[in-house]
Design an enzyme around this catalytic site. Structure first.
Site, short mmCIF file in Angstrom:
data_model
loop_
_atom_site.label_atom_id
_atom_site.label_comp_id
_atom_site.label_asym_id
_atom_site.label_seq_id
_atom_site.Cartn_x
_atom_site.Cartn_y
_atom_site.Cartn_z
N CYS A 213 0.88 -1.20 -0.04
CA CYS A 213 0.07 -0.10 0.01
C CYS A 213 0.81 1.35 0.04
O CYS A 213 1.96 1.27 0.85
CB CYS A 213 -0.87 -0.04 1.33
SG CYS A 213 -1.97 1.27 1.28
N HIS B 244 -9.37 -3.49 -1.43
CA HIS B 244 -8.36 -2.85 -0.63
C HIS B 244 -8.69 -1.30 -1.05
O HIS B 244 -8.46 -0.78 0.28
CB HIS B 244 -6.98 -3.29 -1.43
CG HIS B 244 -5.81 -2.42 -0.88
ND1 HIS B 244 -4.68 -2.96 -0.33
CD2 HIS B 244 -5.47 -1.06 -0.85
CE1 HIS B 244 -3.79 -1.91 0.28
NE2 HIS B 244 -4.29 -1.12 -0.26
N GLU B 245 -8.80 -0.92 -2.15
CA GLU B 245 -9.09 0.67 -2.15
C GLU B 245 -10.14 0.92 -1.27
O GLU B 245 -10.22 2.08 -0.66
CB GLU B 245 -9.11 0.92 -3.59
CG GLU B 245 -7.79 0.59 -4.44
CD GLU B 245 -6.55 1.09 -3.83
OE1 GLU B 245 -6.50 2.17 -3.15
OE2 GLU B 245 -5.54 0.50 -3.91
N HIS C 124 -9.94 1.53 2.20
CA HIS C 124 -9.45 2.97 2.77
C HIS C 124 -10.54 4.09 3.04
O HIS C 124 -10.41 4.85 3.80
CB HIS C 124 -8.50 3.68 1.54
CG HIS C 124 -7.38 3.20 1.29
ND1 HIS C 124 -6.01 3.30 2.28
CD2 HIS C 124 -6.69 2.30 0.64
CE1 HIS C 124 -5.18 2.77 2.04
NE2 HIS C 124 -5.30 1.89 0.99
NI NI Z 1 -3.67 1.07 0.02
#
Ligand code: NI
Length: 177
Positions: free
Chosen positions: A96, A138-139, A142
């Site tokens: 990341c 994953h995104e 965030h």
């Molecule tokens: Ni990331």
């Protein structure tokens, strides 16, 4: 937790997207979320690099063009043959841009459906699996303040990428001998 975007076509959103595209290109990453550039809005961008598609074997390989997704929503798709949703998870190595120099093994759902808006305000709806599903999860994490180590089952797999590449090149040397 990031806020939804009311107007995808607002000029400041266009500027944010342009800035994020530059940041992502500089870092040569697979994806980026607005909170990573300190803007608490629900916007992510991602693609599946061609090298990833080649890495995944045959059936699992799935490419995804560069995509900007506003106010994304994810639905986990259950594979009918498993009883427990957790059995639909697969382990994979993640890094990341917010945690430079680190990588770890993270379980992610293998099949998802996602939807969101394009910068023109049009709806995108897709099914995704493999790395494509992984990068979207994953995104989108965030946007809720979740970084991948918080999803790891075994924190002992969190490593410095410098160590990983050294191990890899040593492995390669071994296999060449
Ligand atoms: Ni990331």
């Amino acid at each position: 937790v990031a806020e939804p975007i009311a107007d995808p076509q607002a000029p400041e959103i266009g500027q944010l997207i342009a800035d994020m595209i530059d940041t992502l290109a500089d870092a040569a990453g697979a994806g980026l979320a607005a909170p990573q550039v300190h803007v608490p809005l629900r916007l992510v961008m991602f693609h599946v690099p061609a090298a990833r598609v080649r890495e995944e074997d045959g059936e699992a390989a799935e490419s995804c063009p560069f995509t900007v997704l506003i106010n994304p929503e994810i639905e986990i798709l259950n594979n009918d043959t498993v009883e427990d949703l957790a059995d639909d998870m697969v382990d994979g190595l993640e890094a990341c841009l917010s945690l430079p120099g680190l990588a770890g093994i993270v379980p992610r759902y293998n099949q998802i459906h996602y939807r969101g808006l394009t910068p023109l305000g049009e709806t995108i709806e897709r099914r995704a699996h493999g790395f494509h599903a992984r990068v979207v999860q994953h995104e989108c994490d965030h946007l809720d303040g979740v970084l991948y180590p918080m999803r790891m089952r075994d924190l002992s797999t969190l490593s410095f990428t410098s160590e990983l590449s050294r191990a890899e090149s040593e492995e390669q040397k071994d296999s060449e001998q």
